[in-house]
Design a protein around this motif. Structure first.
Motif, PDB file in Angstrom:
ATOM      1  N   LYS A 131       0.840  -1.190   0.000  1.00 37.17           N
ATOM      2  CA  LYS A 131       0.000   0.000   0.000  1.00 37.17           C
ATOM      3  C   LYS A 131       0.880   1.247   0.000  1.00 37.17           C
ATOM      4  O   LYS A 131       1.914   1.298   0.655  1.00 37.17           O
ATOM      5  CB  LYS A 131      -0.894   0.018   1.232  1.00 37.17           C
ATOM      6  N   ALA A 132       0.428   2.278  -0.749  1.00 35.58           N
ATOM      7  CA  ALA A 132       1.183   3.525  -0.809  1.00 35.58           C
ATOM      8  C   ALA A 132       0.242   4.661  -1.192  1.00 35.58           C
ATOM      9  O   ALA A 132      -0.806   4.444  -1.811  1.00 35.58           O
ATOM     10  CB  ALA A 132       2.322   3.427  -1.825  1.00 35.58           C
ATOM     11  N   PHE A 151       5.455   7.489   2.223  1.00 35.99           N
ATOM     12  CA  PHE A 151       4.059   7.214   2.562  1.00 35.99           C
ATOM     13  C   PHE A 151       3.673   5.878   1.939  1.00 35.99           C
ATOM     14  O   PHE A 151       2.840   5.788   1.030  1.00 35.99           O
ATOM     15  CB  PHE A 151       3.143   8.323   2.047  1.00 35.99           C
ATOM     16  N   ALA A 152       4.285   4.825   2.459  1.00 43.86           N
ATOM     17  CA  ALA A 152       4.122   3.488   1.886  1.00 43.86           C
ATOM     18  C   ALA A 152       4.555   2.458   2.917  1.00 43.86           C
ATOM     19  O   ALA A 152       5.166   2.795   3.942  1.00 43.86           O
ATOM     20  CB  ALA A 152       4.958   3.348   0.612  1.00 43.86           C
ATOM     21  N   GLU A 153       4.245   1.214   2.624  1.00 43.28           N
ATOM     22  CA  GLU A 153       4.652   0.147   3.543  1.00 43.28           C
ATOM     23  C   GLU A 153       6.141  -0.162   3.430  1.00 43.28           C
ATOM     24  O   GLU A 153       6.760  -0.611   4.403  1.00 43.28           O
ATOM     25  CB  GLU A 153       3.818  -1.103   3.274  1.00 43.28           C
ATOM     26  N   LEU A 202      -4.771   6.089  -2.151  1.00 43.10           N
ATOM     27  CA  LEU A 202      -4.189   4.916  -1.507  1.00 43.10           C
ATOM     28  C   LEU A 202      -4.330   3.758  -2.478  1.00 43.10           C
ATOM     29  O   LEU A 202      -5.443   3.328  -2.801  1.00 43.10           O
ATOM     30  CB  LEU A 202      -4.912   4.630  -0.194  1.00 43.10           C
ATOM     31  N   PRO A 250       1.998   3.460   8.288  1.00 36.10           N
ATOM     32  CA  PRO A 250       1.476   2.499   7.311  1.00 36.10           C
ATOM     33  C   PRO A 250       0.730   1.347   7.992  1.00 36.10           C
ATOM     34  O   PRO A 250       1.019   1.010   9.137  1.00 36.10           O
ATOM     35  CB  PRO A 250       2.731   1.985   6.603  1.00 36.10           C
ATOM     36  N   LEU A 308      -2.258   5.617   6.713  1.00 33.21           N
ATOM     37  CA  LEU A 308      -1.976   6.051   5.346  1.00 33.21           C
ATOM     38  C   LEU A 308      -3.178   6.754   4.707  1.00 33.21           C
ATOM     39  O   LEU A 308      -3.015   7.771   4.030  1.00 33.21           O
ATOM     40  CB  LEU A 308      -1.580   4.846   4.475  1.00 33.21           C
TER      41      LEU A 308
END
Length: 323
Positions: A2-3, A101-103, A17, A323, A300
């Motif tokens: 996910k980002a 901004f991501a896993e 997202l 995240p 997120l």
């Protein structure tokens, strides 16, 4: 993974997202399992593409070159690329990357440092860009010295909260400018005095300062110079307002043009992303002179609203994205 992704410039509505491929670390890079990312003022500019000068500087003319937002990061090293030395899988690190901004995110080993001992990994995400900016603005550009009177404008913001603490650590007498709701926070960080700009115009005070740090302000240079000592230094950190093309950079350019003709020092500032200074911030945290001021955390899918809050000037300290 996910980002938070954007395919074009605009308001926070351009942020989505989405599921994207997990990046692979290249030469000199590591793959980080992101524990937290933090917001800085640059995130809004990269999202909106304003001022347009930003696009001409290589960030992408019609759309951002980097689709995943976020640059401040903290997490655990998952894998290392060729040529990486000093970091290994399992290390807890903080620093600067593209797409936090991501896993998962990749980062150059030269822009990471080991997490400060005793500091939760999530909070370490708040240190990098804002902390480096405050450190270098005070130490290198402002050349702060013990006993000086320092004025921090925007003292409750991401950069300002670090600047107040670091100026105190360097032995200065610190006055912080902020709004009514934020004065308690600024005092708790060690400020000797606070000025509530909603009730008082600090440029009308009969007080002079050796060093003024203006963090993303919009006051005219003529007003700021009124509160400087005859040989005082003004450090301009970013800038808001202005037109769509150059934004607050107009004030920065005017300061550079005026500086050779006045006794005061008017210094535009841009931080350098140096690993050595990340280590300095780490040491300040470990010796107890620096603590990230965290307002709140959000997931997120709350990043867009958090960016809007930051741009409206409502943030107190740092906002973390988990995240």
């Amino acid at each position: 993974m996910k980002a938070i992704v954007q395919n074009g410039y605009g308001s926070s509505d351009v942020l989505e997202l989405r599921d994207v491929e997990t990046p692979e670390p290249g030469s000199g890079e590591v793959l980080i399992a992101v524990r937290a990312a933090a917001l800085d003022a640059g995130v809004w500019h990269l999202m909106s593409g304003k001022p347009y000068l930003l696009r001409l500087m290589g960030y992408g003319f019609r759309a951002p070159n980097v689709r995943v937002r976020g640059r401040e990061v903290a997490g655990r090293v998952e894998a290392v690329g060729a040529g990486v030395t000093g970091l290994r899988p399992g290390d807890e690190v903080f620093g600067i990357c593209e797409g936090s901004f991501a896993e998962y995110a990749t980062a150059s080993q030269d822009k990471l440092a080991l997490k400060p001992a005793g500091l939760p990994l999530e909070q370490a995400a708040a240190l990098s860009i804002s902390g480096l900016t405050a450190l270098q603005a005070l130490r290198d550009t402002g050349r702060v010295r013990p006993g000086q009177r320092v004025l921090v404008i925007g003292a409750a913001g991401g950069v300002g909260t670090f600047a107040v603490q670091l100026a105190k650590a360097y032995g200065a007498h610190v006055t912080g400018v902020c709004s009514t709701a934020k004065t308690e926070l600024v005092r708790s960080l060690g400020a000797d005095e606070t000025i509530d700009y909603t009730r008082e115009d600090f440029t009308e005070r009969d007080v002079s300062y050796d060093l003024v740090l203006d963090t993303a302000g919009n006051r005219p240079l003529s007003r700021l110079r009124r509160v400087l000592t005859p040989r005082g230094t003004l450090v301009i950190i970013g800038g808001e307002g202005g037109g769509r093309w150059i934004g607050g950079m107009g004030r920065v350019l005017w300061a550079a043009l005026l500086n050779p003709f006045v006794r005061q020092s008017l210094k535009p500032f841009m931080a350098s992303e140096l690993k050595a200074d990340l280590d300095v911030l780490k040491q300040h945290v470990e010796d107890g002179t620096l603590t990230p001021a965290i307002q709140r955390t959000c997931p997120l899918d709350g990043a867009a609203e958090a960016i809007d809050q930051l741009h409206r000037g409502e943030a107190r300290g740092k906002i973390l994205i988990l995240p």
